[in-house]
Scaffold this motif. Sequence first.
Motif, mmCIF file in Angstrom:
data_model
loop_
_atom_site.group_PDB
_atom_site.id
_atom_site.type_symbol
_atom_site.label_atom_id
_atom_site.label_comp_id
_atom_site.label_asym_id
_atom_site.label_seq_id
_atom_site.Cartn_x
_atom_site.Cartn_y
_atom_site.Cartn_z
ATOM 1 N N VAL A 284 0.857 -1.182 0.000
ATOM 2 C CA VAL A 284 0.000 0.000 0.000
ATOM 3 C C VAL A 284 0.898 1.238 0.000
ATOM 4 C CG1 VAL A 284 -1.748 1.268 1.317
ATOM 5 C CG2 VAL A 284 -1.803 -1.232 1.269
ATOM 6 N N PRO A 285 0.715 2.147 -0.939
ATOM 7 C CA PRO A 285 1.512 3.371 -0.942
ATOM 8 C C PRO A 285 1.295 4.177 0.330
ATOM 9 C CG PRO A 285 0.345 3.110 -3.022
ATOM 10 C CD PRO A 285 -0.213 2.088 -2.082
ATOM 11 N N GLY A 286 2.328 4.884 0.750
ATOM 12 C CA GLY A 286 2.239 5.740 1.926
ATOM 13 C C GLY A 286 3.504 5.703 2.743
ATOM 14 N N ARG A 287 3.446 6.348 3.889
ATOM 15 C CA ARG A 287 4.588 6.429 4.807
ATOM 16 C C ARG A 287 4.401 5.408 5.926
ATOM 17 N NH1 ARG A 287 8.150 10.971 6.664
ATOM 18 N NH2 ARG A 287 8.958 10.262 8.673
ATOM 19 N N TYR A 288 5.466 4.695 6.226
ATOM 20 C CA TYR A 288 5.485 3.681 7.286
ATOM 21 C C TYR A 288 6.599 4.045 8.259
ATOM 22 C CZ TYR A 288 2.953 0.738 3.888
ATOM 23 O OH TYR A 288 2.057 0.226 2.984
ATOM 24 N N ASP A 289 6.255 4.467 9.463
ATOM 25 C CA ASP A 289 7.262 4.774 10.475
ATOM 26 C C ASP A 289 7.461 3.549 11.364
ATOM 27 O OD1 ASP A 289 7.520 7.358 9.518
ATOM 28 O OD2 ASP A 289 6.076 8.180 10.953
ATOM 29 N N TYR A 290 8.717 3.301 11.705
ATOM 30 C CA TYR A 290 9.048 2.145 12.539
ATOM 31 C C TYR A 290 10.134 2.520 13.536
ATOM 32 C CZ TYR A 290 13.111 1.639 9.506
ATOM 33 O OH TYR A 290 14.277 1.876 8.822
ATOM 34 N N VAL A 291 10.336 1.637 14.511
ATOM 35 C CA VAL A 291 11.268 1.899 15.598
ATOM 36 C C VAL A 291 12.014 0.617 15.946
ATOM 37 C CG1 VAL A 291 9.516 1.401 17.375
ATOM 38 C CG2 VAL A 291 11.454 2.902 17.918
ATOM 39 N N CYS A 292 13.203 0.789 16.492
ATOM 40 C CA CYS A 292 13.925 -0.307 17.143
ATOM 41 C C CYS A 292 13.580 -0.192 18.624
ATOM 42 C CB CYS A 292 15.428 -0.158 16.917
ATOM 43 S SG CYS A 292 16.394 -1.348 17.868
ATOM 44 N N LEU A 293 12.829 -1.155 19.145
ATOM 45 C CA LEU A 293 12.317 -1.030 20.519
ATOM 46 C C LEU A 293 13.396 -0.818 21.580
ATOM 47 C CD1 LEU A 293 9.375 -3.595 20.484
ATOM 48 C CD2 LEU A 293 9.260 -1.093 20.403
ATOM 49 N N PRO A 294 14.487 -1.606 21.601
ATOM 50 C CA PRO A 294 15.463 -1.366 22.675
ATOM 51 C C PRO A 294 16.205 -0.043 22.538
ATOM 52 C CG PRO A 294 16.286 -3.021 21.152
ATOM 53 C CD PRO A 294 14.847 -2.755 20.787
ATOM 54 N N HIS A 295 16.182 0.548 21.358
ATOM 55 C CA HIS A 295 16.918 1.794 21.134
ATOM 56 C C HIS A 295 16.002 2.989 20.843
ATOM 57 C CE1 HIS A 295 19.777 -1.538 20.142
ATOM 58 N NE2 HIS A 295 20.345 -0.916 21.158
ATOM 59 N N GLU A 296 14.723 2.821 21.151
ATOM 60 C CA GLU A 296 13.767 3.916 20.967
ATOM 61 C C GLU A 296 14.136 5.149 21.795
ATOM 62 O OE1 GLU A 296 8.949 4.341 20.583
ATOM 63 O OE2 GLU A 296 9.724 2.922 22.056
ATOM 64 N N PRO A 297 14.567 4.989 23.061
ATOM 65 C CA PRO A 297 14.924 6.178 23.841
ATOM 66 C C PRO A 297 16.067 6.983 23.210
ATOM 67 C CG PRO A 297 14.638 4.303 25.296
ATOM 68 C CD PRO A 297 14.624 3.765 23.886
ATOM 69 N N GLY A 298 16.927 6.316 22.445
ATOM 70 C CA GLY A 298 18.031 6.994 21.772
ATOM 71 C C GLY A 298 17.660 7.542 20.404
ATOM 72 N N GLY A 299 16.399 7.350 20.000
ATOM 73 C CA GLY A 299 15.948 7.920 18.746
ATOM 74 C C GLY A 299 16.153 7.050 17.520
ATOM 75 N N MET A 300 16.313 5.740 17.697
ATOM 76 C CA MET A 300 16.498 4.865 16.543
ATOM 77 C C MET A 300 15.141 4.561 15.917
ATOM 78 S SD MET A 300 18.576 1.294 16.062
ATOM 79 C CE MET A 300 20.201 2.048 16.042
ATOM 80 N N ILE A 301 14.743 5.456 15.030
ATOM 81 C CA ILE A 301 13.492 5.310 14.298
ATOM 82 C C ILE A 301 13.789 5.501 12.818
ATOM 83 C CG2 ILE A 301 12.010 6.045 16.204
ATOM 84 C CD1 ILE A 301 11.839 8.783 14.786
ATOM 85 N N GLY A 302 12.899 5.045 11.994
ATOM 86 C CA GLY A 302 13.077 5.213 10.554
ATOM 87 C C GLY A 302 11.738 5.225 9.872
ATOM 88 N N SER A 303 11.785 5.390 8.577
ATOM 89 C CA SER A 303 10.552 5.368 7.812
ATOM 90 C C SER A 303 10.810 4.802 6.425
ATOM 91 C CB SER A 303 9.927 6.764 7.706
ATOM 92 O OG SER A 303 10.811 7.643 7.040
ATOM 93 N N VAL A 304 9.778 4.178 5.901
ATOM 94 C CA VAL A 304 9.770 3.709 4.516
ATOM 95 C C VAL A 304 8.632 4.452 3.855
ATOM 96 C CG1 VAL A 304 9.385 1.741 2.989
ATOM 97 C CG2 VAL A 304 10.692 1.435 5.120
ATOM 98 N N ILE A 305 8.908 5.074 2.729
ATOM 99 C CA ILE A 305 7.879 5.784 1.983
ATOM 100 C C ILE A 305 7.701 5.076 0.652
ATOM 101 C CG2 ILE A 305 7.174 7.955 0.929
ATOM 102 C CD1 ILE A 305 8.991 9.318 3.093
ATOM 103 N N VAL A 306 6.514 4.544 0.448
ATOM 104 C CA VAL A 306 6.202 3.840 -0.798
ATOM 105 C C VAL A 306 5.325 4.764 -1.640
ATOM 106 C CG1 VAL A 306 5.146 1.796 -1.825
ATOM 107 C CG2 VAL A 306 6.344 1.615 0.386
ATOM 108 N N GLU A 307 5.838 5.107 -2.810
ATOM 109 C CA GLU A 307 5.111 6.015 -3.696
ATOM 110 C C GLU A 307 4.429 5.234 -4.790
ATOM 111 O OE1 GLU A 307 8.233 8.643 -4.884
ATOM 112 O OE2 GLU A 307 8.344 9.582 -2.923
ATOM 113 N N GLU A 308 3.308 5.768 -5.271
ATOM 114 C CA GLU A 308 2.582 5.105 -6.360
ATOM 115 C C GLU A 308 3.330 5.257 -7.658
ATOM 116 O OE1 GLU A 308 -1.756 5.033 -6.489
ATOM 117 O OE2 GLU A 308 -1.624 6.527 -4.893
#
Length: 109
Positions: free
Chosen positions: A85-109
């Motif tokens: 499905v096109p759109g933005r997908y934000d995700y996190v690394c749970l043990p490193h969430e306090p340190g800001g280890m997050i990312g995103s995948v953006i799927v475009e049509e």
Amino acid sequence: EPDAETALATEANVSLDAGASTTVTFENDGSIGHTVTAYENAIPDDAVYFASGGFASESEARDAWQDRLGGKIDSGESYSHTFEVPGRYDYVCLPHEPGGMIGSVIVEE
């Protein structure tokens, strides 16, 4: 079906052009364990939830991590997810969430 690979890190923000679907492989090339856990409220409404360990919801993934390190991707291991499905997908690394280890995948049509 195009493939894309990305590392488990904050710089793992990637934009992809989707055909029918796009598979992303998250590889742990570091020395410590990580997770890939979608923020349930930060993926497209029609998208399938994703988390390393195959959990059906963010709360299930968080509980499993707290209880038994569920969803852990050890050094040298990987986790793949196919985005349909096109759109933005934000995700996190749970043990490193306090340190800001997050990312995103953006799927475009």
